[in-house]
Design a protein around this motif. Structure first.
Motif, PDB file in Angstrom:
ATOM      1  N   GLY A  43     -99.776  64.114  -4.986  1.00 18.27           N
ATOM      2  CA  GLY A  43    -100.494  62.848  -4.904  1.00 18.27           C
ATOM      3  C   GLY A  43    -101.406  62.706  -3.711  1.00 18.27           C
ATOM      4  O   GLY A  43    -102.127  61.715  -3.601  1.00 18.27           O
ATOM      5  N   THR A  44    -101.421  63.661  -2.795  1.00 15.07           N
ATOM      6  CA  THR A  44    -102.292  63.575  -1.638  1.00 15.07           C
ATOM      7  C   THR A  44    -103.674  64.116  -1.975  1.00 15.07           C
ATOM      8  O   THR A  44    -103.890  64.732  -3.014  1.00 15.07           O
ATOM      9  N   SER A  45    -104.657  63.923  -1.092  1.00 17.16           N
ATOM     10  CA  SER A  45    -106.003  64.451  -1.286  1.00 17.16           C
ATOM     11  C   SER A  45    -105.969  65.966  -1.165  1.00 17.16           C
ATOM     12  O   SER A  45    -105.027  66.531  -0.596  1.00 17.16           O
ATOM     13  N   PRO A  46    -107.014  66.673  -1.676  1.00 20.19           N
ATOM     14  CA  PRO A  46    -106.998  68.143  -1.613  1.00 20.19           C
ATOM     15  C   PRO A  46    -106.805  68.703  -0.207  1.00 20.19           C
ATOM     16  O   PRO A  46    -106.031  69.643  -0.016  1.00 20.19           O
ATOM     17  N   ASP A  47    -107.501  68.123   0.785  1.00 17.21           N
ATOM     18  CA  ASP A  47    -107.359  68.629   2.156  1.00 17.21           C
ATOM     19  C   ASP A  47    -105.956  68.373   2.695  1.00 17.21           C
ATOM     20  O   ASP A  47    -105.338  69.244   3.317  1.00 17.21           O
ATOM     21  N   LYS A  48    -105.459  67.175   2.453  1.00 17.75           N
ATOM     22  CA  LYS A  48    -104.104  66.858   2.904  1.00 17.75           C
ATOM     23  C   LYS A  48    -103.073  67.669   2.133  1.00 17.75           C
ATOM     24  O   LYS A  48    -102.025  68.029   2.673  1.00 17.75           O
ATOM     25  N   MET A  49    -103.396  67.951   0.862  1.00  9.24           N
ATOM     26  CA  MET A  49    -102.496  68.767   0.045  1.00  9.24           C
ATOM     27  C   MET A  49    -102.330  70.153   0.673  1.00  9.24           C
ATOM     28  O   MET A  49    -101.202  70.654   0.804  1.00  9.24           O
ATOM     29  N   ARG A  50    -103.450  70.750   1.074  1.00 12.79           N
ATOM     30  CA  ARG A  50    -103.384  72.080   1.680  1.00 12.79           C
ATOM     31  C   ARG A  50    -102.561  72.034   2.960  1.00 12.79           C
ATOM     32  O   ARG A  50    -101.694  72.890   3.206  1.00 12.79           O
ATOM     33  N   MET A  51    -102.828  71.069   3.806  1.00 11.03           N
ATOM     34  CA  MET A  51    -102.081  70.944   5.054  1.00 11.03           C
ATOM     35  C   MET A  51    -100.596  70.734   4.784  1.00 11.03           C
ATOM     36  O   MET A  51     -99.737  71.304   5.463  1.00 11.03           O
ATOM     37  N   VAL A  54     -98.501  87.612 -11.178  1.00  8.91           N
ATOM     38  CA  VAL A  54     -99.651  88.393 -10.732  1.00  8.91           C
ATOM     39  C   VAL A  54    -100.803  88.090 -11.688  1.00  8.91           C
ATOM     40  O   VAL A  54    -100.602  87.994 -12.897  1.00  8.91           O
ATOM     41  N   VAL A  55    -102.007  87.891 -11.155  1.00  9.59           N
ATOM     42  CA  VAL A  55    -103.115  87.382 -11.965  1.00  9.59           C
ATOM     43  C   VAL A  55    -104.372  88.228 -11.798  1.00  9.59           C
ATOM     44  O   VAL A  55    -104.503  89.014 -10.850  1.00  9.59           O
ATOM     45  N   ILE A  56    -105.305  88.027 -12.731  1.00  8.62           N
ATOM     46  CA  ILE A  56    -106.637  88.596 -12.602  1.00  8.62           C
ATOM     47  C   ILE A  56    -107.442  87.631 -11.737  1.00  8.62           C
ATOM     48  O   ILE A  56    -107.625  86.469 -12.096  1.00  8.62           O
ATOM     49  N   ASP A  57    -107.901  88.114 -10.595  1.00 10.00           N
ATOM     50  CA  ASP A  57    -108.588  87.245  -9.654  1.00 10.00           C
ATOM     51  C   ASP A  57    -109.994  87.773  -9.366  1.00 10.00           C
ATOM     52  O   ASP A  57    -110.475  88.681 -10.025  1.00 10.00           O
ATOM     53  N   GLU A  58    -110.656  87.228  -8.363  1.00 10.11           N
ATOM     54  CA  GLU A  58    -112.012  87.661  -8.035  1.00 10.11           C
ATOM     55  C   GLU A  58    -112.029  88.729  -6.958  1.00 10.11           C
ATOM     56  O   GLU A  58    -113.089  89.242  -6.612  1.00 10.11           O
ATOM     57  N   ASN A  59    -110.857  89.060  -6.434  1.00 10.03           N
ATOM     58  CA  ASN A  59    -110.816  89.903  -5.253  1.00 10.03           C
ATOM     59  C   ASN A  59    -110.004  91.182  -5.457  1.00 10.03           C
ATOM     60  O   ASN A  59    -110.524  92.282  -5.343  1.00 10.03           O
ATOM     61  N   VAL A  60    -108.720  91.045  -5.799  1.00 10.04           N
ATOM     62  CA  VAL A  60    -107.839  92.205  -5.868  1.00 10.04           C
ATOM     63  C   VAL A  60    -107.962  92.915  -7.213  1.00 10.04           C
ATOM     64  O   VAL A  60    -108.126  94.133  -7.281  1.00 10.04           O
ATOM     65  N   ILE A  61    -107.853  92.151  -8.311  1.00  8.16           N
ATOM     66  CA  ILE A  61    -107.938  92.724  -9.659  1.00  8.16           C
ATOM     67  C   ILE A  61    -109.029  91.965 -10.424  1.00  8.16           C
ATOM     68  O   ILE A  61    -108.753  90.940 -11.052  1.00  8.16           O
ATOM     69  N   TRP A  78     -99.996  82.535   2.682  1.00  7.88           N
ATOM     70  CA  TRP A  78    -100.978  82.492   1.592  1.00  7.88           C
ATOM     71  C   TRP A  78    -102.359  82.964   2.052  1.00  7.88           C
ATOM     72  O   TRP A  78    -103.386  82.403   1.698  1.00  7.88           O
ATOM     73  N   ARG A  79    -102.323  84.001   2.871  1.00  7.21           N
ATOM     74  CA  ARG A  79    -103.549  84.661   3.326  1.00  7.21           C
ATOM     75  C   ARG A  79    -103.369  86.163   3.156  1.00  7.21           C
ATOM     76  O   ARG A  79    -102.241  86.657   3.105  1.00  7.21           O
ATOM     77  N   PRO A  80    -104.463  86.932   3.119  1.00  6.77           N
ATOM     78  CA  PRO A  80    -104.320  88.390   3.123  1.00  6.77           C
ATOM     79  C   PRO A  80    -103.580  88.826   4.378  1.00  6.77           C
ATOM     80  O   PRO A  80    -103.707  88.209   5.444  1.00  6.77           O
ATOM     81  N   PRO A  81    -102.778  89.889   4.292  1.00  6.92           N
ATOM     82  CA  PRO A  81    -102.036  90.352   5.474  1.00  6.92           C
ATOM     83  C   PRO A  81    -103.002  90.843   6.552  1.00  6.92           C
ATOM     84  O   PRO A  81    -104.070  91.374   6.252  1.00  6.92           O
ATOM     85  N   GLU A 101    -105.908  74.558  -4.440  1.00  4.96           N
ATOM     86  CA  GLU A 101    -105.865  74.068  -3.060  1.00  4.96           C
ATOM     87  C   GLU A 101    -105.747  75.207  -2.054  1.00  4.96           C
ATOM     88  O   GLU A 101    -106.075  75.036  -0.873  1.00  4.96           O
ATOM     89  N   LEU A 102    -105.268  76.365  -2.508  1.00  6.37           N
ATOM     90  CA  LEU A 102    -105.092  77.512  -1.611  1.00  6.37           C
ATOM     91  C   LEU A 102    -106.242  78.508  -1.705  1.00  6.37           C
ATOM     92  O   LEU A 102    -106.263  79.494  -0.971  1.00  6.37           O
ATOM     93  N   ARG A 103    -107.184  78.260  -2.589  1.00  8.54           N
ATOM     94  CA  ARG A 103    -108.277  79.202  -2.797  1.00  8.54           C
ATOM     95  C   ARG A 103    -109.198  79.236  -1.577  1.00  8.54           C
ATOM     96  O   ARG A 103    -109.676  78.220  -1.114  1.00  8.54           O
ATOM     97  N   ARG A 104    -109.451  80.440  -1.048  1.00  6.71           N
ATOM     98  CA  ARG A 104    -110.308  80.609   0.131  1.00  6.71           C
ATOM     99  C   ARG A 104    -111.144  81.869  -0.024  1.00  6.71           C
ATOM    100  O   ARG A 104    -110.611  82.957  -0.198  1.00  6.71           O
ATOM    101  N   ASN A 105    -112.437  81.714   0.044  1.00  5.32           N
ATOM    102  CA  ASN A 105    -113.367  82.857   0.035  1.00  5.32           C
ATOM    103  C   ASN A 105    -113.093  83.827  -1.117  1.00  5.32           C
ATOM    104  O   ASN A 105    -113.088  85.049  -0.934  1.00  5.32           O
ATOM    105  N   GLY A 106    -112.854  83.262  -2.290  1.00  2.80           N
ATOM    106  CA  GLY A 106    -112.621  84.110  -3.460  1.00  2.80           C
ATOM    107  C   GLY A 106    -111.236  84.708  -3.520  1.00  2.80           C
ATOM    108  O   GLY A 106    -110.952  85.526  -4.397  1.00  2.80           O
TER     109      GLY A 106
END
Length: 581
Positions: A294-302, A343-350, A92-95, A199-204
């Motif tokens: 049910g976990t916290s956002p940080d724990k959810m990501r982990m 596939v979605v309209i996002d802040e980065n790719v489209i 779930w990161r850019p290649p 929870e997976l959103r990072r730097n736009g």
């Protein structure tokens, strides 16, 4: 003996010879590496090509080109990695481009003679593939040439598929016949490539990782394709189904600007405007299906990053909203039965939906030529209904009324007695009933929304857009199973033709007839002209129609123009039911 077994003509024998030549090759364990000193002295130097990450060793294939009536040698390089494996912290990161850090590259020579692993996906209920799947394949007739580059993006609803599917990807016969260099790829699919969650959103960056993989392949082409005999200034994208959808996204992506010059989206989704914010809400169901709920956002990501590939796959919302598997796509719309976006309209790719292409700022000055099209009975590949009995006409009319009444009780008479009156007057045979059902459903879900999208695209001063429609159908029905016969112009028929019908000949045992060969020749000629010149034999105001005889008719108007005025009318509310993904 059935008619389809009798239709064996001389060109078919040649096509069979082509395919047999293509599938003969050396198969060695994928991605073996060797020190250059260990490469056998018998290897011909022209099989080794230099890339930004080091040399790669391919194989030679002999293929028969029946249009030239001769055997041709091609060079094939499969399973070339183009990014670091997107595993663990890279999920779930850019290649990450291999050459950005030379320590990521291989030592010695990469033996590129077999495809890399397909990306994780579900096949017949089984979870197959690997997260380490970012590989590409190159076929070239001349490593010393300067040939147009054909880039294939496979379909599969963004859920399944791979870049080297037999009969559904460019191969040695294709590049030899067209005299082009081809590149096909694997890109991340389903939740691995397109999961959108806050929870997976990072730097736009949120979602669309599979599109980022495709963009990285285009960057790889710009840096490397010259050494394979390709012209990096003549790159054409081609993709079918969700491959076409991907191309529509890339046409609206500033990140892909300047990396390609022409595009051929086949049967791509015309429903392309959901934002990542909407998708984040829709995709909460994914969380609910995992142990991370049910976990916290940080724990959810982990927790999400700790999931196994199997656990991620089992959490995909396939048959429930947002319905990533597209249940109901191949049927006439029913009010309230919608799907969410992958596939979605996002802040980065489209940053903006393709319908607002004219508002997107691009840095490159060269116009991109687009050839966009679809088949006339798209849903025929897997229709939701089959009308086969003596009362099929009455059954269809009753079914259609129920579906139209869910939108408005006023629509049935207009559709039956006016818009499709030429067909409804002649429904004496079940085949004509099935044809009408597939045509109506396709018009509502694909044909008409695509016509609208093309009109939106033509408002852009950065693109020149041509349109085509395929009404050509198999010369004899393709028997997929006792219950499934492909008789009309079904989804993927144009891509099957483009790649020489190998899948239907060898995997289904179907004999190709004269009109099929003519269609293949017409389509290939059109695609090659488009790759070379960025234009076709009709104007942007016209519609090229690949007809039943395999030739091309030119309409001075939109295909199904009157019908599309109805299906595309906003207040009628059919537009949201266009194919998505």
């Amino acid at each position: 003996m059935t008619n389809r077994n009798k239709l064996v003509i001389f060109p078919i024998v040649l096509v069979v010879v082509v395919v047999v030549a293509v599938i003969v090759g050396v198969v060695v364990h994928r991605n073996k590496f060797s020190d250059e000193d260990d490469v056998e002295n018998t290897i011909v130097n022209d099989l080794i090509v230099q890339t930004e990450c080091g040399p790669v060793l391919g194989i030679k294939e002999n293929t028969f080109v029946f249009t030239a009536n001769k055997n041709v040698t091609t060079f094939v390089y499969k399973g070339i990695p183009y990014a670091k494996p997107p595993v663990r912290e890279l999920r779930w990161r850019p290649p990450v481009r291999l050459s950005d850090d030379r320590t990521n590259c291989w030592n010695g020579t990469l033996i590129a003679n077999t495809t890399g692993s397909k990306c994780v996906q579900t096949d017949g209920g089984n979870i197959v593939g690997s997260e380490d799947c970012l590989f590409l394949n190159v076929h070239t007739p001349d490593v010393n040439g300067k040939l147009p580059v054909f880039v294939w993006i496979h379909g599969g609803s963004l859920m399944t598929g791979e870049g080297d599917d037999f009969g559904y990807s460019p191969d040695s016969e294709f590049v030899a016949s067209m005299n082009v260099v081809s590149v096909s790829m694997n890109y991340r699919l389903n939740a691995f490539g397109f999961l959108t969650l806050k929870e997976l959103r990072r730097n736009g960056i949120n979602g669309n990782y599979g599109l980022m993989d495709q963009i990285l392949v285009l960057r790889w082409i710009q840096s490397n394709i010259k050494n394979f005999g390709g012209d990096r200034n003549s790159v054409t994208l081609c993709g079918e189904s969700s491959g076409g959808t991907s191309i529509i996204g890339l046409l609206a992506s500033p990140l892909a600007d300047g990396l390609f010059h022409k595009a051929i989206p086949m049967s791509g989704s015309p429903n392309f405007e959901k934002s990542y914010i909407e998708a984040e809400i829709d995709n909460r169901i994914f969380i609910n299906k995992t142990k991370c709920n049910g976990t916290s956002p940080d724990k959810m990501r982990m927790c999400l990053y700790s999931l196994t590939a199997r656990e991620v796959s089992l959490a995909v919302p396939g048959k429930v909203y947002p319905n990533w598997e597209g249940v109901g796509y191949f049927d006439f719309p029913k009010k309230g039965s919608l799907s969410g976006a992958i596939v979605v309209i996002d802040e980065n790719v489209i940053p903006k939906p393709p319908k607002k292409l004219s508002e997107i700022s691009f840095n490159s000055k060269t116009k991109v030529s687009v050839l966009m099209g679809y088949t006339a009975q798209e849903i025929g590949i897997h229709p939701g209904k089959r009308f086969t009995g003596d009362n099929s006409s009455l059954e269809f009319k009753h079914f259609l009324k129920g579906r139209l009444d869910s939108f408005s009780p006023l629509f049935m008479n207009q559709v039956w007695d006016d818009l499709y009156k030429n067909q409804t007057k002649n429904l004496s045979k079940p085949a004509s009933v099935q044809l009408l059902y597939e045509t109506m459903s396709t018009d509502a879900r694909v044909s008409c929304p695509t016509n609208k999208m093309i009109s939106d695209f033509q408002k852009s001063n950065h693109h020149t857009v041509y349109r085509y429609v395929v009404t050509n159908a198999p010369s004899t029905p393709i028997i997929v199973s006792p219950a499934i016969h492909w008789s009309n112009s079904f989804h993927a028929w144009d891509s099957f033709a483009l790649f020489g019908y190998k899948s239907v000949i060898f995997l289904m045992g179907h004999a190709i007839g004269g009109s099929d060969i003519k269609f293949m020749e017409s389509l290939r000629t059109t695609v090659l002209k488009f790759m070379q010149e960025g234009s076709v034999d009709w104007k942007i105001t016209q519609t090229g129609v690949f007809n039943q005889n395999g030739g091309i008719d030119v309409l001075d108007k939109l295909y199904q123009q009157k019908q599309c005025e109805f299906w595309n009318k906003e207040e009628n509310d059919f537009v949201p039911y266009a194919w998505i993904n």
